[in-house]
Enzyme design. Structure first.
Site, short mmCIF file in Angstrom:
data_model
loop_
_atom_site.label_atom_id
_atom_site.label_comp_id
_atom_site.label_asym_id
_atom_site.label_seq_id
_atom_site.Cartn_x
_atom_site.Cartn_y
_atom_site.Cartn_z
N CYS A 258 0.84 -1.20 0.00
CA CYS A 258 0.00 0.00 0.00
C CYS A 258 0.87 1.25 0.00
CB CYS A 258 -0.94 0.01 1.20
SG CYS A 258 -2.06 1.43 1.23
N CYS A 261 -0.62 4.08 2.10
CA CYS A 261 -0.46 3.86 3.55
C CYS A 261 0.97 4.13 4.00
CB CYS A 261 -0.83 2.42 3.91
SG CYS A 261 -2.43 1.87 3.33
N ASP A 262 1.94 3.65 3.24
CA ASP A 262 3.32 3.61 3.72
C ASP A 262 4.31 4.48 2.97
OD1 ASP A 262 2.44 1.65 5.52
OD2 ASP A 262 2.79 0.05 4.08
#
Length: 440
Positions: A258, A261-262
């Site tokens: 992701c 997300c990261d």
């Protein structure tokens, strides 16, 4: 709900009073772990007197060498009296524990009565942000929801994909970020605080053909079903992985599924990064990563992109992106702590080479956990639950879908939590209508 803590060895037998069956927990085989780790378990006694035992472990503690404790008493010998009956709290360690995958040792329980579970108004299957948000709203609405959080369902611990994430920096309320496992524990504690009954078992069979809905727990499929007036499915989805050598070692230490997300995590900033995939998701994630990485390689196993023409054009025109055609990843390498190199191979020439990158992002799709309802409710071509007008409503009244099990676009913890709230409110309304019908 009363909770007790103790430890389990890697292989354990537990007795389920709701089914009268012993269940074998082979955590060593499931996780492929053979080194000595600290394992604990959660034992809960619900208001109805049901006993549940679940192994609890940390994905992020595999490198820790902590001696096993021989104190295997969950609690004292005083019988615990509950609404549903009385049972003796006796645990016996049959033989000393071992952490070898070749030899198994176990703990067994002695129970002096069999207690069955009661019907619930709302059952929640799944325990990620969607499931717990639904549980919090339902519990505060005094509907006494029962959550079946799963025992390594789909190969993921209770709590879902967040349990495989280290730092979560985009969930509101945590300005300094929060560990993914810690965040799921907070979800769980809040659900329990308001009265949610949490069962650490996996639902393996679900029948939506009649009401109340019927379902069975793993290992008890031949027994009497559990029932619920309404069901919220929040089983999520799991990212497709390559399962290359080094992947597990550097998962969340350079490898992610992701970018949103990261991607902003410090270990990726101003570093060369790689994205695997050739579709729209890969194109989107690669362009997103150009905000943080010094350069982004896109590894495409074929000689053309599957992405839509407009997305492909944007990707190819981005000066920070380099597409490596006919390229597959063979191995993830690093310094033992963080990823710093990929072994890649050209599928035409067969030549292997090194690609110096600090991040590898998979964009090869997700697998929704919808096997429970295949053939019973409408799914799309990729297996995601079809919902009505963007709500958690499905084609079956009283059956709602929340989180990544129905979301293939956003796939964020916060959007999952939002859909869990929607599902809970809809379930409340559905239960109210049922009660009005029964009254009339």
């Amino acid at each position: 709900m009363r909770l007790y803590n103790s430890q389990l060895p890697l292989s354990a037998n537990t007795f389920s009073p709701s089914t009268g069956l012993y269940r074998r927990l082979r955590l060593d085989k499931i996780l492929g772990v053979s080194n000595t780790l600290h394992y604990s378990s959660r034992l809960s006694v619900s208001n109805s007197g049901n006993l549940y035992i679940a192994a609890k472990f940390s994905h992020l503690s595999f490198r820790k060498q902590i001696s096993y404790s021989r104190k295997n008493k969950f609690f004292d010998q005083t019988p615990y009296a509950s609404t549903g009956g009385t049972f003796s709290n006796r645990f016996q360690l049959i033989s000393p524990p071992t952490f070898s995958q070749l030899q198994s040792r176990w703990i067994s329980t002695s129970l002096f009565n069999s207690i069955t579970m009661s019907h619930s108004k709302v059952a929640i299957i799944g325990s990620g942000p969607a499931g717990h948000t639904a549980a919090i709203y339902l519990a505060r609405g005094e509907l006494s929801p029962v959550m079946y959080e799963g025992m390594l369902a789909n190969g993921i611990a209770a709590g879902g994909q967040l349990t495989t994430t280290t730092d979560v920096e985009n969930f509101p309320g945590f300005p300094d970020g929060v560990n993914g496992t810690e965040l799921t524990e907070k979800f769980r504690a809040q659900s329990e605080r308001f009265g949610t009954t949490i069962v650490s078992e996996t639902v393996s069979k679900l029948d939506l053909s009649s009401r109340p809905f019927k379902f069975w727990l793993e290992g008890a499929e031949e027994g009497a079903p559990l029932t619920a007036d309404s069901v919220i499915l929040a089983t999520g989805a799991s990212a497709r992985r390559l399962h290359i050598p080094g992947e597990e070692k550097y998962w969340q230490a350079g490898i992610s599924a992701c970018a949103v997300c990261d991607g902003a995590v410090p270990i990726y900033r101003n570093k060369p990064l790689a994205v695997v995939g050739g579709g729209d998701s890969a194109a989107e994630e690669a362009q997103f990563l150009t905000k943080y990485g010094s350069k982004v390689y896109v590894l495409v196993r074929r000689e053309k992109l599957r992405a839509s023409p407009i997305m492909a054009k944007r990707l190819l025109n981005n000066p920070k992106v380099e597409v490596l055609w006919n390229t597959v990843t063979e191995e993830a390498q690093g310094d033992g702590k963080l990823l710093n190199n990929l072994r890649v191979k050209n599928t035409i020439t067969g030549d292997s080479s090194d690609l110096k990158v600090s991040g590898l992002f998979y964009a090869i799709g997700h697998i929704p956990a919808t096997d429970l309802v295949k053939g019973q409710v409408e799914l799309d071509a990729e297996g995601y639950l079809q919902t009505i007008n963007g709500t958690p409503h499905t084609s079956i009244p009283g059956f709602f879908a929340a989180g990544d099990v129905q979301d293939k676009v956003y796939r964020q913890a916060i959007t999952s939590a939002g859909s869990g709230c929607q599902a809970a409110l809809l379930a409340m309304h559905y239960i109210e209508e049922l009660e009005d019908q029964n009254t009339n």
